[in-house]
Scaffold this motif. Structure first.
Motif, PDB file in Angstrom:
ATOM      1  N   TYR A 129     -66.976   2.976   0.447  1.00 55.68           N
ATOM      2  CA  TYR A 129     -65.811   3.487  -0.270  1.00 55.68           C
ATOM      3  C   TYR A 129     -65.503   2.779  -1.582  1.00 55.68           C
ATOM      4  CZ  TYR A 129     -65.068   5.452   4.357  1.00 55.68           C
ATOM      5  OH  TYR A 129     -65.229   6.107   5.542  1.00 55.68           O
ATOM      6  N   GLY A 170     -56.977  17.757  -4.433  1.00 50.68           N
ATOM      7  CA  GLY A 170     -57.629  17.983  -3.150  1.00 50.68           C
ATOM      8  C   GLY A 170     -59.012  18.592  -3.238  1.00 50.68           C
ATOM      9  N   SER A 171     -59.530  18.758  -4.443  1.00 52.29           N
ATOM     10  CA  SER A 171     -60.878  19.326  -4.600  1.00 52.29           C
ATOM     11  C   SER A 171     -61.904  18.211  -4.685  1.00 52.29           C
ATOM     12  CB  SER A 171     -60.954  20.167  -5.879  1.00 52.29           C
ATOM     13  OG  SER A 171     -60.128  21.281  -5.777  1.00 52.29           O
ATOM     14  N   TYR A 172     -63.091  18.486  -4.210  1.00 49.89           N
ATOM     15  CA  TYR A 172     -64.140  17.476  -4.264  1.00 49.89           C
ATOM     16  C   TYR A 172     -65.490  18.172  -4.315  1.00 49.89           C
ATOM     17  CZ  TYR A 172     -64.969  18.544   0.656  1.00 49.89           C
ATOM     18  OH  TYR A 172     -65.249  19.185   1.820  1.00 49.89           O
ATOM     19  N   GLN A 173     -66.477  17.366  -4.701  1.00 46.35           N
ATOM     20  CA  GLN A 173     -67.863  17.832  -4.650  1.00 46.35           C
ATOM     21  C   GLN A 173     -68.645  16.879  -3.793  1.00 46.35           C
ATOM     22  OE1 GLN A 173     -69.172  18.588  -8.898  1.00 46.35           O
ATOM     23  NE2 GLN A 173     -70.233  20.201  -7.809  1.00 46.35           N
ATOM     24  N   LEU A 174     -69.416  17.407  -2.877  1.00 41.65           N
ATOM     25  CA  LEU A 174     -70.263  16.607  -1.997  1.00 41.65           C
ATOM     26  C   LEU A 174     -71.701  16.986  -2.293  1.00 41.65           C
ATOM     27  CD1 LEU A 174     -70.408  14.590   0.353  1.00 41.65           C
ATOM     28  CD2 LEU A 174     -70.254  16.527   1.914  1.00 41.65           C
ATOM     29  N   PHE A 186     -75.867  16.058  -1.873  1.00 41.04           N
ATOM     30  CA  PHE A 186     -76.832  15.377  -1.017  1.00 41.04           C
ATOM     31  C   PHE A 186     -78.117  15.092  -1.767  1.00 41.04           C
ATOM     32  CE2 PHE A 186     -75.204  15.478   3.346  1.00 41.04           C
ATOM     33  CZ  PHE A 186     -74.127  16.328   3.207  1.00 41.04           C
ATOM     34  N   LEU A 210     -72.373   8.162   1.247  1.00 38.22           N
ATOM     35  CA  LEU A 210     -72.601   8.352   2.675  1.00 38.22           C
ATOM     36  C   LEU A 210     -74.095   8.360   2.948  1.00 38.22           C
ATOM     37  CD1 LEU A 210     -70.209  11.429   2.897  1.00 38.22           C
ATOM     38  CD2 LEU A 210     -69.631   9.091   3.561  1.00 38.22           C
ATOM     39  N   PHE A 245     -80.663  10.925   4.651  1.00 38.19           N
ATOM     40  CA  PHE A 245     -80.059  11.535   3.467  1.00 38.19           C
ATOM     41  C   PHE A 245     -78.942  10.649   2.927  1.00 38.19           C
ATOM     42  CE2 PHE A 245     -81.907  15.720   3.591  1.00 38.19           C
ATOM     43  CZ  PHE A 245     -82.178  15.960   4.923  1.00 38.19           C
ATOM     44  N   LEU A 280     -69.743  11.657  -2.693  1.00 35.01           N
ATOM     45  CA  LEU A 280     -68.516  12.451  -2.675  1.00 35.01           C
ATOM     46  C   LEU A 280     -67.711  12.104  -3.914  1.00 35.01           C
ATOM     47  CD1 LEU A 280     -66.683  14.319  -0.809  1.00 35.01           C
ATOM     48  CD2 LEU A 280     -65.613  12.220  -0.055  1.00 35.01           C
ATOM     49  N   TRP A 290     -64.164  13.131  -5.875  1.00 31.49           N
ATOM     50  CA  TRP A 290     -62.903  13.867  -5.866  1.00 31.49           C
ATOM     51  C   TRP A 290     -62.587  14.293  -7.296  1.00 31.49           C
ATOM     52  CZ3 TRP A 290     -60.436  15.389  -1.562  1.00 31.49           C
ATOM     53  CH2 TRP A 290     -60.780  14.742  -0.367  1.00 31.49           C
ATOM     54  N   LEU A 320     -73.806  10.850  10.683  1.00 26.58           N
ATOM     55  CA  LEU A 320     -73.360   9.831   9.728  1.00 26.58           C
ATOM     56  C   LEU A 320     -73.704   8.439  10.229  1.00 26.58           C
ATOM     57  CD1 LEU A 320     -71.756   9.245   7.101  1.00 26.58           C
ATOM     58  CD2 LEU A 320     -69.719   9.030   8.539  1.00 26.58           C
TER      59      LEU A 320
END
Lengths: 114, 113
Positions: A50, A98-102, A104, A33, A88, A92, A94, A45
């Protein structure tokens, strides 16, 4: 944890010039992103990527999702004064259920000289 | 449609105090995420709430906590404030969990003295 290296940290360019910035990581991401933040505002954004290799444009902005899934770049063509701000990148990842880390990047501060 | 609103916009506290920040998401959005932004560390993810449940959490100490109400409004609490907690705290809302199309609020700038 995951880390993103964003470069350059800052850049001064002449109005009308093209701009390029990138983010690299040792980790693989599912989504890249790109955001822009103006003073006193939250990030907005610009582009979401993807798929590895994906090249996406949004007006004068073009971003690519690196083939290795560990990097991405953002180009701005024919810069104008309102492009000033901090850009920035974010990755992301996964991790299942359903857990993820984002994560920056630290940002690229863009200044445009009229 | 109104955007994400955060209150208060500015706050000054002293070490050892606690603070509660509030975030109202865009109408219809059920996910609220919180971030801390500092010059040194940049933007860091704190946690995400969806339908009143914490769905994801970043690497912050237990002094940082949050909750979400049935109307999707969210609060973030920081207890036993430290100087290093001075930061811009951003809230973002989206329609679902982990949705990259998040809309950020203007943030609450917290200064700890």
């Amino acid at each position: 944890g995951q880390q993103l290296n964003q470069s350059p940290q800052s850049m001064f360019i002449q109005e009308g010039e093209d701009v390029s910035m990138n983010c690299t990581s040792s980790s693989i991401f599912n989504t890249w992103l790109w955001y822009k933040q103006d003073p006193g505002e939250g990030p907005v954004l610009l582009i979401a990527l993807y798929k590895a290799g994906e090249l996406t444009s949004n007006g004068r902005l073009t971003a690519q999702f690196g083939i290795t899934r560990k990097d991405s770049f953002l180009n701005i063509s024919a810069s104008i004064p309102s492009d000033v701000g901090i850009y920035f990148c974010a990755g992301l990842a996964w991790s299942g259920a359903g857990s993820y880390q984002l994560t920056f990047g630290k940002g690229t501060k863009l200044s445009v000289i009229p | 449609k109104a955007g994400v609103t955060q209150t208060p916009r500015y706050l000054i506290k002293t070490r050892g105090q606690q603070v509660t920040l509030s975030c109202s998401p865009i109408s219809g959005h059920r996910s609220v995420s919180w971030y801390q932004q500092t010059p040194g560390q940049g933007l860091q993810f704190l946690f995400e709430y969806f339908s009143e449940t914490q769905r994801n959490k970043g690497n912050f100490p237990g002094r940082f906590s949050g909750r979400q109400f049935s109307n999707s409004r969210s609060e973030m609490n920081v207890s036993t404030l430290e100087l290093g907690d001075s930061a811009l705290y951003l809230c973002a809302s989206s329609s679902g969990v982990g949705q990259e199309t998040q809309y950020f609020g203007p943030g609450t700038r917290l200064l700890v003295l």
